[in-house]
Design an enzyme around this catalytic site. Structure first.
Site, PDB file in Angstrom:
ATOM      1  N   TRP A  34       0.820  -1.214   0.000  1.00  0.00           N
ATOM      2  CA  TRP A  34       0.000   0.000   0.000  1.00  0.00           C
ATOM      3  C   TRP A  34       0.858   1.269   0.000  1.00  0.00           C
ATOM      4  CZ3 TRP A  34      -0.627  -4.011   3.479  1.00  0.00           C
ATOM      5  CH2 TRP A  34       0.029  -3.884   4.692  1.00  0.00           C
ATOM      6  N   GLU A  47      -5.717   0.629   5.725  1.00  0.00           N
ATOM      7  CA  GLU A  47      -5.941   0.975   7.131  1.00  0.00           C
ATOM      8  C   GLU A  47      -7.108   0.180   7.725  1.00  0.00           C
ATOM      9  OE1 GLU A  47      -4.032   2.525   9.076  1.00  0.00           O
ATOM     10  OE2 GLU A  47      -2.639   3.241   7.564  1.00  0.00           O
ATOM     11  N   THR A  53      -5.653  -6.785  11.864  1.00  0.00           N
ATOM     12  CA  THR A  53      -4.783  -7.794  11.267  1.00  0.00           C
ATOM     13  C   THR A  53      -3.347  -7.291  11.262  1.00  0.00           C
ATOM     14  OG1 THR A  53      -6.641  -8.297   9.796  1.00  0.00           O
ATOM     15  CG2 THR A  53      -4.547  -9.285   9.232  1.00  0.00           C
ATOM     16  N   GLY A  91     -11.112 -12.130   8.011  1.00  0.00           N
ATOM     17  CA  GLY A  91     -11.854 -12.058   9.271  1.00  0.00           C
ATOM     18  C   GLY A  91     -12.499 -10.703   9.503  1.00  0.00           C
ATOM     19  N   TYR A  92     -13.238 -10.630  10.589  1.00  0.00           N
ATOM     20  CA  TYR A  92     -13.934  -9.377  10.959  1.00  0.00           C
ATOM     21  C   TYR A  92     -14.647  -8.797   9.735  1.00  0.00           C
ATOM     22  CZ  TYR A  92     -11.082  -9.735  15.143  1.00  0.00           C
ATOM     23  OH  TYR A  92     -10.484 -10.177  16.286  1.00  0.00           O
ATOM     24  N   GLU A 192       3.223   7.421   9.865  1.00  0.00           N
ATOM     25  CA  GLU A 192       3.658   6.086   9.426  1.00  0.00           C
ATOM     26  C   GLU A 192       4.923   5.653  10.164  1.00  0.00           C
ATOM     27  OE1 GLU A 192       3.117   4.349   5.234  1.00  0.00           O
ATOM     28  OE2 GLU A 192       3.690   6.439   4.982  1.00  0.00           O
ATOM     29  N   CYS A 202       9.957  -0.706  18.786  1.00  0.00           N
ATOM     30  CA  CYS A 202       9.365  -0.462  20.111  1.00  0.00           C
ATOM     31  C   CYS A 202       8.285  -1.508  20.372  1.00  0.00           C
ATOM     32  CB  CYS A 202       8.795   0.959  20.176  1.00  0.00           C
ATOM     33  SG  CYS A 202       8.382   1.460  21.845  1.00  0.00           S
ATOM     34  N   CYS A 209      15.491  -0.990  22.513  1.00  0.00           N
ATOM     35  CA  CYS A 209      15.901   0.401  22.746  1.00  0.00           C
ATOM     36  C   CYS A 209      17.282   0.736  22.189  1.00  0.00           C
ATOM     37  CB  CYS A 209      15.811   0.723  24.225  1.00  0.00           C
ATOM     38  SG  CYS A 209      14.149   0.508  24.870  1.00  0.00           S
ATOM     39  N   CYS A 212      16.986   1.940  18.792  1.00  0.00           N
ATOM     40  CA  CYS A 212      15.932   2.942  18.555  1.00  0.00           C
ATOM     41  C   CYS A 212      16.543   4.289  18.177  1.00  0.00           C
ATOM     42  CB  CYS A 212      15.084   3.082  19.817  1.00  0.00           C
ATOM     43  SG  CYS A 212      13.786   4.312  19.641  1.00  0.00           S
TER      44      CYS A 212
END
Ligand code: SF4
Length: 409
Positions: A34, A47, A53, A91-92, A192, A202, A209, A212
């Site tokens: 996407w 989204e 998912t 699903g959903y 994003e 994270c 960390c 990061c």
């Protein structure tokens, strides 16, 4: 800001938190489908899919869906059954129904153009606060902070938010804090990037960390021993509760113990036989049944010896402990099941829950109905306190057990 214990101040600080985050994102951005040819419709579909998912699972469903419905008009013009079929497996299904309904609204009322403001987007069926902000910022560059679960976690750690970030107040605080550093020229990449950081660095239980890019600006990292303790888990977090029966079976002064399968929870640790109590089943019945099913043996003179409770990271358990004397059918023994003298038992690695059971069995005069006097009891030698060690699972950070694999206690 004072670094937490055992931490050093990050020596170089390439810029503000948002600058560092965006710089990291430019080179670490995953080429998700996407992102390849983003347009408002594809961003919206992605989204909606990603709401329930995980990214890796969502990719094939996304590709199949946009191959079948490459734009909003194609989706709006399709019968509901086809939309659901294209969604199959993701699903959903309510997400697909609402997306389809919203696409029809856009096609009918807006000439097929997906609205570009948060307020307009929120008017569409199935479009909530997060999706509206995500689509508006990613597709139209609207300066809105969009925080889903990953983003909320990252923001909570940056700011050391004490409350559950899913509550409206905490979320509002986090959005306001991030809005102050949202770069006006790139709100979409900023949103994003936060999500990407939450998905790849994270992490919920074990944030990476040292890797990061914004640790210099993270309060949880700088001020706490354990950054993963933020966000605080909600007090009412539900952990399933299991009930199990355990049989401390004796024969000529020895105890029957068995080793759990390697590799699984509490792998290779030793425990007494037992297993889950079925709904409506009496603990004593479960004890006899489990012993028979698991070891082939029977028991005579089964006597309750109390209840041991134990908490695991993902569930809690109450273990109904029984003493028993081996019956006419003897248990099958071998490499992973054996009779152990109290001394041998003392040397075996035991899960913490089994240690608790041993303590219970050794407790002085803890009479249980029908147990009579302690005469003739086999006493389990307990590892001296100084030599005790936590069960392997405990050392791994998971909770220990004390029984049969079926119940996975
Ligand atoms: S320093 Fe650690 S806790 Fe803070 S944002 Fe980075 S990965 Fe997360």
């Amino acid at each position: 800001m004072t670094p937490g214990p055992g931490k050093t101040a990050t020596p170089t600080r390439p810029g503000t938190r948002s600058e560092s985050l965006l710089a990291w994102f430019r080179t670490n951005r995953r080429p998700l489908p996407w992102r390849v040819r983003p347009d408002p419709y594809r961003i919206w579909v992605a989204e909606v899919l990603l709401q329930q998912t995980r990214v890796a699972q969502a990719v094939p469903y996304y590709e199949r869906f946009v191959a079948r419905f490459p734009d909003l008009r194609a989706l709006a013009g399709a019968p509901r059954s086809e939309v659901l079929r294209a969604w199959q497996g993701a699903g959903y299904y309510d997400r697909a129904r609402r997306l389809h309904e919203a696409a029809r609204c856009v096609a009918r009322d807006r000439g097929g153009r997906i609205p570009g403001t948060v307020e307009e987007l929120e008017q569409l069926p199935g479009v909530g606060r997060y999706i509206a902000r995500a689509v508006a910022s990613l597709a139209y560059g609207v300066p809105a902070v969009a925080l889903e679960a990953n983003g909320l976690r990252v923001a909570a750690r940056w700011t050391r938010e004490e409350a559950d970030p899913r509550t409206a107040r905490a979320r509002a605080r986090l959005e306001a804090a991030l809005a102050r550093e949202l770069p006006p020229s790139s709100p979409g990449p900023f949103n994003e990037a936060i999500m990407e950081l939450g998905e790849t660095i994270c992490l919920p239980e074990a944030p990476r960390c040292p890797a990061c890019p914004v640790s210099f600006g993270c309060r949880a990292y700088r001020e706490l021993d354990d950054p993963a303790s933020v966000p605080r888990r909600p007090a009412g977090r539900h952990r399933p509760h299991l009930r199990a029966a355990v049989v401390a079976l004796t024969e000529r002064g020895r105890w029957l113990v068995q080793r759990r399968p390697p590799g699984g929870l509490l792998g290779d640790l030793w425990e007494f036989p037992g297993g889950r109590i079925e709904p409506g089943e009496a603990p004593a019945h479960a004890a006899r049944r489990e012993l028979r099913e698991e070891t082939g043996g029977t028991v005579r003179r089964l006597a309750p010896a109390g209840v041991v409770r134990h908490g695991y990271s993902h569930f809690t358990v109450e273990l109904h402990v029984f003493r028993g004397i081996s019956g006419s059918r003897r248990p099958v023994t071998g490499r992973t099941r054996r009779w152990a003298t109290p001394d041998e038992l003392r040397r075996l690695p035991l899960p913490r829950a089994t240690e608790k059971i041993v303590d219970r069995l050794n407790a002085p005069d803890r009479p249980s109905p029908g147990s009579g006097s302690r005469r003739g009891r086999t006493t389990v030698s307990r590892r001296p306190a100084s030599r005790r060690r936590p069960g392997r699972a405990l050392r791994r950070g998971t909770a220990p057990s004390g029984g049969r694999s079926r119940a996975r206690r």
